[in-house]
Write a protein that holds these residues in place. Structure first.
Motif, PDB file in Angstrom:
ATOM      1  N   ASP A 170       0.814  -1.214   0.000  1.00 10.74           N
ATOM      2  CA  ASP A 170       0.000   0.000   0.000  1.00 10.74           C
ATOM      3  C   ASP A 170       0.844   1.259   0.000  1.00 10.74           C
ATOM      4  O   ASP A 170       2.052   1.219   0.224  1.00 10.74           O
ATOM      5  CB  ASP A 170      -0.989   0.011   1.168  1.00 10.74           C
ATOM      6  N   LEU A 171       0.178   2.351  -0.286  1.00 16.28           N
ATOM      7  CA  LEU A 171       0.714   3.688  -0.095  1.00 16.28           C
ATOM      8  C   LEU A 171       0.047   4.183   1.178  1.00 16.28           C
ATOM      9  O   LEU A 171      -1.179   4.307   1.237  1.00 16.28           O
ATOM     10  CB  LEU A 171       0.360   4.607  -1.273  1.00 16.28           C
ATOM     11  N   CYS A 172       0.840   4.399   2.208  1.00 17.01           N
ATOM     12  CA  CYS A 172       0.306   4.837   3.497  1.00 17.01           C
ATOM     13  C   CYS A 172       0.542   6.342   3.629  1.00 17.01           C
ATOM     14  O   CYS A 172       1.683   6.806   3.611  1.00 17.01           O
ATOM     15  CB  CYS A 172       0.978   4.088   4.640  1.00 17.01           C
ATOM     16  N   ALA A 222      -0.385  10.935  -6.237  1.00 17.47           N
ATOM     17  CA  ALA A 222      -0.716   9.765  -5.421  1.00 17.47           C
ATOM     18  C   ALA A 222      -1.448   8.735  -6.268  1.00 17.47           C
ATOM     19  O   ALA A 222      -1.158   7.537  -6.200  1.00 17.47           O
ATOM     20  CB  ALA A 222      -1.560  10.167  -4.220  1.00 17.47           C
ATOM     21  N   THR A 223      -2.370   9.201  -7.081  1.00 18.41           N
ATOM     22  CA  THR A 223      -3.105   8.287  -7.968  1.00 18.41           C
ATOM     23  C   THR A 223      -2.153   7.622  -8.946  1.00 18.41           C
ATOM     24  O   THR A 223      -2.258   6.419  -9.209  1.00 18.41           O
ATOM     25  CB  THR A 223      -4.207   9.059  -8.735  1.00 18.41           C
ATOM     26  N   ILE A 252      -0.189   4.916  -7.096  1.00 12.37           N
ATOM     27  CA  ILE A 252      -1.069   3.781  -6.797  1.00 12.37           C
ATOM     28  C   ILE A 252      -1.288   2.935  -8.053  1.00 12.37           C
ATOM     29  O   ILE A 252      -1.238   1.712  -8.003  1.00 12.37           O
ATOM     30  CB  ILE A 252      -2.410   4.277  -6.211  1.00 12.37           C
ATOM     31  N   ILE A 257      -4.471   1.862  -0.723  1.00 12.20           N
ATOM     32  CA  ILE A 257      -4.170   3.110  -0.033  1.00 12.20           C
ATOM     33  C   ILE A 257      -4.603   2.980   1.420  1.00 12.20           C
ATOM     34  O   ILE A 257      -5.652   2.410   1.714  1.00 12.20           O
ATOM     35  CB  ILE A 257      -4.823   4.327  -0.726  1.00 12.20           C
TER      36      ILE A 257
END
Length: 152
Positions: free
Chosen positions: A114-116, A134-135, A138, A145
């Motif tokens: 994930d991206l935390c 961010a998109t 991802i 996320i």
């Protein structure tokens, strides 16, 4: 709901305040779980050194008998926490982009990734917003996320 919507609009439209606000601190990390056999290989193949890495069975701390239940590789933005969230995400995106194909292979063999996005705030109901970087991150790594809100 109207109050939350109004607050979101205010935060998103006043970028200067978001960037310099003493009430918010941000961080961002890419986390890969359940891929402990790749930890050393990730660094050797990409040159990326994890901020933290744990293996299942490792003690949580030297003062505890509890052990970790799964492997985790964490790569965090080193930028100052006073910087906007977009800066942290942008740093991660720029840093991992040359290694996307390799990391994608690791993530495909991991349990999860994930991206935390983290926000530390004195405000009890923090609102964070991030741009399309961010998109992009991802999508490139097929990440979930996660949000880590810490209020004091």
């Amino acid at each position: 709901m109207a109050r939350i919507s109004k607050r979101h609009t205010k935060i998103c439209s006043q970028k200067f305040q978001r960037v310099t606000s003493p009430f918010f601190e941000f961080d961002a990390s890419i986390r890969i779980g359940g891929a402990g056999k790749y930890h050393d290989e990730i660094s050797a193949s990409t040159g990326l050194t994890p901020t933290r890495a744990y293996l299942a069975g490792d003690k949580v701390s030297t003062h505890s008998e509890r052990v970790r239940k799964e492997d985790m590789w964490i790569f965090s933005s080193p930028l100052d926490r006073s910087r906007p969230l977009d800066d942290h995400v942008g740093w991660l995106l720029d840093t991992v982009t040359p290694h996307i194909e390799y990391l994608d292979g690791v993530i495909n063999n991991a349990t999860w990734a994930d991206l935390c996005l983290g926000c530390f705030s004195d405000i009890p109901y923090p609102m964070i917003a991030t741009g399309n970087r961010a998109t992009e991150l991802i999508k490139k790594l097929n990440l979930q996320i996660s949000f880590n809100f810490t209020c004091t």
